[in-house]
Scaffold this motif. Sequence first.
Motif, PDB file in Angstrom:
ATOM      1  N   VAL A   1       0.857  -1.188   0.000  1.00 23.33           N
ATOM      2  CA  VAL A   1       0.000   0.000   0.000  1.00 23.33           C
ATOM      3  C   VAL A   1       0.890   1.233   0.000  1.00 23.33           C
ATOM      4  CG1 VAL A   1      -1.712   1.334   1.276  1.00 23.33           C
ATOM      5  CG2 VAL A   1      -1.880  -1.163   1.224  1.00 23.33           C
ATOM      6  N   ILE A   2       0.646   2.140  -0.937  1.00 25.72           N
ATOM      7  CA  ILE A   2       1.354   3.422  -0.979  1.00 25.72           C
ATOM      8  C   ILE A   2       0.299   4.515  -0.846  1.00 25.72           C
ATOM      9  CG2 ILE A   2       2.862   4.938  -2.308  1.00 25.72           C
ATOM     10  CD1 ILE A   2       3.815   2.385  -3.806  1.00 25.72           C
ATOM     11  N   ASN A   3       0.260   5.150   0.319  1.00 32.50           N
ATOM     12  CA  ASN A   3      -0.742   6.179   0.588  1.00 32.50           C
ATOM     13  C   ASN A   3      -0.051   7.530   0.705  1.00 32.50           C
ATOM     14  OD1 ASN A   3      -2.614   7.995   1.839  1.00 32.50           O
ATOM     15  ND2 ASN A   3      -3.819   6.244   2.495  1.00 32.50           N
ATOM     16  N   ASP A   4      -0.099   8.281  -0.377  1.00 32.63           N
ATOM     17  CA  ASP A   4       0.446   9.637  -0.427  1.00 32.63           C
ATOM     18  C   ASP A   4      -0.723  10.598  -0.310  1.00 32.63           C
ATOM     19  OD1 ASP A   4       1.427  12.158  -1.248  1.00 32.63           O
ATOM     20  OD2 ASP A   4       2.968  11.222  -2.494  1.00 32.63           O
ATOM     21  N   PRO A   5      -0.799  11.397   0.753  1.00 34.07           N
ATOM     22  CA  PRO A   5      -1.934  12.300   0.924  1.00 34.07           C
ATOM     23  C   PRO A   5      -2.188  13.215  -0.267  1.00 34.07           C
ATOM     24  CG  PRO A   5      -0.682  12.185   2.945  1.00 34.07           C
ATOM     25  CD  PRO A   5       0.119  11.457   1.916  1.00 34.07           C
ATOM     26  N   GLU A   6      -1.137  13.544  -1.014  1.00 34.82           N
ATOM     27  CA  GLU A   6      -1.337  14.389  -2.190  1.00 34.82           C
ATOM     28  C   GLU A   6      -2.122  13.654  -3.273  1.00 34.82           C
ATOM     29  OE1 GLU A   6       2.513  15.738  -3.323  1.00 34.82           O
ATOM     30  OE2 GLU A   6       2.610  17.240  -1.725  1.00 34.82           O
ATOM     31  N   VAL A   7      -2.212  12.331  -3.141  1.00 37.05           N
ATOM     32  CA  VAL A   7      -2.973  11.504  -4.080  1.00 37.05           C
ATOM     33  C   VAL A   7      -4.275  11.034  -3.436  1.00 37.05           C
ATOM     34  CG1 VAL A   7      -2.943   9.393  -5.464  1.00 37.05           C
ATOM     35  CG2 VAL A   7      -0.856  10.762  -5.238  1.00 37.05           C
ATOM     36  N   SER A   8      -4.176  10.446  -2.241  1.00 32.20           N
ATOM     37  CA  SER A   8      -5.356   9.839  -1.616  1.00 32.20           C
ATOM     38  C   SER A   8      -6.372  10.872  -1.139  1.00 32.20           C
ATOM     39  CB  SER A   8      -4.936   8.951  -0.443  1.00 32.20           C
ATOM     40  OG  SER A   8      -4.325   9.711   0.581  1.00 32.20           O
ATOM     41  N   ALA A   9      -5.912  12.082  -0.852  1.00 36.13           N
ATOM     42  CA  ALA A   9      -6.818  13.148  -0.394  1.00 36.13           C
ATOM     43  C   ALA A   9      -6.893  14.263  -1.423  1.00 36.13           C
ATOM     44  CB  ALA A   9      -6.347  13.684   0.949  1.00 36.13           C
ATOM     45  N   SER A  10      -6.839  13.887  -2.694  1.00 34.26           N
ATOM     46  CA  SER A  10      -6.760  14.883  -3.771  1.00 34.26           C
ATOM     47  C   SER A  10      -8.112  15.267  -4.364  1.00 34.26           C
ATOM     48  CB  SER A  10      -5.872  14.342  -4.896  1.00 34.26           C
ATOM     49  OG  SER A  10      -6.446  13.169  -5.473  1.00 34.26           O
ATOM     50  N   GLN A  11      -9.198  14.683  -3.860  1.00 32.46           N
ATOM     51  CA  GLN A  11     -10.504  14.953  -4.451  1.00 32.46           C
ATOM     52  C   GLN A  11     -10.954  16.398  -4.220  1.00 32.46           C
ATOM     53  OE1 GLN A  11     -12.059  11.451  -2.151  1.00 32.46           O
ATOM     54  NE2 GLN A  11     -13.350  11.200  -3.962  1.00 32.46           N
ATOM     55  N   PRO A  12     -11.848  16.906  -5.061  1.00 32.06           N
ATOM     56  CA  PRO A  12     -12.465  18.212  -4.781  1.00 32.06           C
ATOM     57  C   PRO A  12     -13.158  18.183  -3.422  1.00 32.06           C
ATOM     58  CG  PRO A  12     -12.977  17.468  -7.008  1.00 32.06           C
ATOM     59  CD  PRO A  12     -12.325  16.308  -6.320  1.00 32.06           C
ATOM     60  N   ALA A  13     -13.282  19.328  -2.782  1.00 31.91           N
ATOM     61  CA  ALA A  13     -13.749  19.402  -1.396  1.00 31.91           C
ATOM     62  C   ALA A  13     -15.051  18.649  -1.118  1.00 31.91           C
ATOM     63  CB  ALA A  13     -13.867  20.861  -0.966  1.00 31.91           C
ATOM     64  N   PRO A  14     -16.109  18.769  -1.942  1.00 35.57           N
ATOM     65  CA  PRO A  14     -17.334  18.021  -1.631  1.00 35.57           C
ATOM     66  C   PRO A  14     -17.134  16.510  -1.694  1.00 35.57           C
ATOM     67  CG  PRO A  14     -17.791  19.820  -3.146  1.00 35.57           C
ATOM     68  CD  PRO A  14     -16.305  19.687  -3.079  1.00 35.57           C
ATOM     69  N   ASP A  15     -16.404  16.041  -2.703  1.00 31.16           N
ATOM     70  CA  ASP A  15     -16.139  14.600  -2.812  1.00 31.16           C
ATOM     71  C   ASP A  15     -15.258  14.129  -1.670  1.00 31.16           C
ATOM     72  OD1 ASP A  15     -17.574  14.651  -5.172  1.00 31.16           O
ATOM     73  OD2 ASP A  15     -15.797  14.785  -6.444  1.00 31.16           O
ATOM     74  N   LEU A  16     -14.305  14.958  -1.272  1.00 30.97           N
ATOM     75  CA  LEU A  16     -13.429  14.611  -0.152  1.00 30.97           C
ATOM     76  C   LEU A  16     -14.241  14.458   1.131  1.00 30.97           C
ATOM     77  CD1 LEU A  16     -10.357  14.291   0.635  1.00 30.97           C
ATOM     78  CD2 LEU A  16     -10.507  16.664   1.407  1.00 30.97           C
ATOM     79  N   ALA A  17     -15.202  15.356   1.356  1.00 35.31           N
ATOM     80  CA  ALA A  17     -16.035  15.270   2.556  1.00 35.31           C
ATOM     81  C   ALA A  17     -16.848  13.984   2.563  1.00 35.31           C
ATOM     82  CB  ALA A  17     -16.958  16.481   2.643  1.00 35.31           C
ATOM     83  N   ALA A  18     -17.384  13.593   1.411  1.00 37.34           N
ATOM     84  CA  ALA A  18     -18.144  12.342   1.324  1.00 37.34           C
ATOM     85  C   ALA A  18     -17.234  11.153   1.609  1.00 37.34           C
ATOM     86  CB  ALA A  18     -18.784  12.210  -0.052  1.00 37.34           C
ATOM     87  N   SER A  19     -16.027  11.182   1.048  1.00 40.10           N
ATOM     88  CA  SER A  19     -15.077  10.104   1.280  1.00 40.10           C
ATOM     89  C   SER A  19     -14.640  10.060   2.739  1.00 40.10           C
ATOM     90  CB  SER A  19     -13.863  10.293   0.357  1.00 40.10           C
ATOM     91  OG  SER A  19     -13.089   9.124   0.249  1.00 40.10           O
ATOM     92  N   ALA A  20     -14.488  11.238   3.355  1.00 39.29           N
ATOM     93  CA  ALA A  20     -14.132  11.296   4.773  1.00 39.29           C
ATOM     94  C   ALA A  20     -15.244  10.718   5.644  1.00 39.29           C
ATOM     95  CB  ALA A  20     -13.835  12.735   5.183  1.00 39.29           C
ATOM     96  N   ALA A  21     -16.490  10.867   5.208  1.00 32.26           N
ATOM     97  CA  ALA A  21     -17.607  10.282   5.954  1.00 32.26           C
ATOM     98  C   ALA A  21     -17.523   8.757   5.926  1.00 32.26           C
ATOM     99  CB  ALA A  21     -18.937  10.759   5.367  1.00 32.26           C
ATOM    100  N   ASN A  22     -17.135   8.198   4.807  1.00 31.86           N
ATOM    101  CA  ASN A  22     -16.944   6.756   4.714  1.00 31.86           C
ATOM    102  C   ASN A  22     -15.837   6.313   5.669  1.00 31.86           C
ATOM    103  OD1 ASN A  22     -17.004   4.081   3.756  1.00 31.86           O
ATOM    104  ND2 ASN A  22     -15.601   4.546   2.091  1.00 31.86           N
ATOM    105  N   SER A  23     -14.722   7.044   5.664  1.00 33.59           N
ATOM    106  CA  SER A  23     -13.619   6.748   6.576  1.00 33.59           C
ATOM    107  C   SER A  23     -14.068   6.846   8.033  1.00 33.59           C
ATOM    108  CB  SER A  23     -12.468   7.727   6.309  1.00 33.59           C
ATOM    109  OG  SER A  23     -11.488   7.676   7.309  1.00 33.59           O
ATOM    110  N   LEU A  24     -14.804   7.900   8.348  1.00 29.75           N
ATOM    111  CA  LEU A  24     -15.304   8.082   9.713  1.00 29.75           C
ATOM    112  C   LEU A  24     -16.204   6.920  10.121  1.00 29.75           C
ATOM    113  CD1 LEU A  24     -15.524  10.070  12.161  1.00 29.75           C
ATOM    114  CD2 LEU A  24     -17.549  11.013  11.029  1.00 29.75           C
ATOM    115  N   ALA A  25     -17.036   6.469   9.207  1.00 24.96           N
ATOM    116  CA  ALA A  25     -17.938   5.352   9.500  1.00 24.96           C
ATOM    117  C   ALA A  25     -17.168   4.078   9.807  1.00 24.96           C
ATOM    118  CB  ALA A  25     -18.887   5.133   8.331  1.00 24.96           C
TER     119      ALA A  25
END
Length: 354
Positions: A170-194
């Motif tokens: 696994v290669i997790n680079d925040p510049e890649v894994s957290a690169s989504q536009p802000a609304p999509d990032l928030a939705a993805s963060a909700a999945n992570s939070l869950a």
Amino acid sequence: MAAKALTRRPDRRHAGARAGAPPLDAPAVGWRRMGETFTWRDGERTIRFGRGTIATAGELLGGGYTLLTTPRAEGVAPHVVAEARTVHHVRPGRVDEIAEELRGTVRGELLVALGGGRVIDVTKALAAAAGPPVRAAAIPTTLSAAEMSRGHRHASGVAPKTPNVRPAIVINDPEVSASQPAPDLAASAANSLAHAVEGAVTVNASPVPVLAAREAVRLTEAAYVGADGEPDREALALAAVLSGYTIDQAGLALHHVLSQTLVRIGGAGHGPANAALLPHTIPALLRRNADTIDATAIARELARRAGAERLRDIGVDEAKLEECVQAAAERPQLKLTPPPADADEIRALYRAAW
């Protein structure tokens, strides 16, 4: 890299928390170190995290691998694409169907996913169908944390008892894994939070994944402290690693059953489904287990930022809700957060979220 200063807030330990349980705002152990690049060897897998780690992909992957990706993800890491022997694009759709379509054409002993949860799950499914010595590797472009778990659907036609696969690299680079536009990032963060909230209270939970879950929730909340605009994307990326570890160890249950069913039957996007449901499923988990981390406030904030405060806002047809109820009620994973939700409770949760 120096850690960012985080605004301190009052102790928010919920009323039902176990006596002596630390508040989520307690100082995090090792935060300054965790904010730096690290390599974590966990059993058969190697996980590398940190800004710039995408540049070290060749060191971990070698060359001549088979790459599964999407046209959008290709642009994020062109050198990863260039080093691949073959490249396969993963279309939108269901993991089991896509994996079955690709089984006849995907070859190689190292299958590398560059993309979000769908791409990674298809890659895991293909590795599982092929069996050893075929391995999976993953470079995530979202916070889905699919790279951290062995959870995935099998390709259509593959025996259900076939062992699942989790990526060996696994290669997790925040510049890649957290690169989504802000609304999509928030939705993805909700999945992570869950992953963190639910994984910490399944019947399979134990102290180590619970600790990871608590830190994941803290990081997610901290990422949005004072963030009227831009959140701390590195904190969100690390939270996804930790919450993904939690769900891999403890399993998914009530919340994810409802979310996944909305995706498969209701046509919702994976991140938005999680964002819309989580403010409703956290109270349902709290009713079952007083040790549930009450992250309702940040869950609501993520739903707002994602534009997913109601199921109707994310394209779910009200006429589909009853079909979703019946399908979700049959999922055995509901037993992992006892008592298992019945059709009446599931219906009430869907209606409240709609």
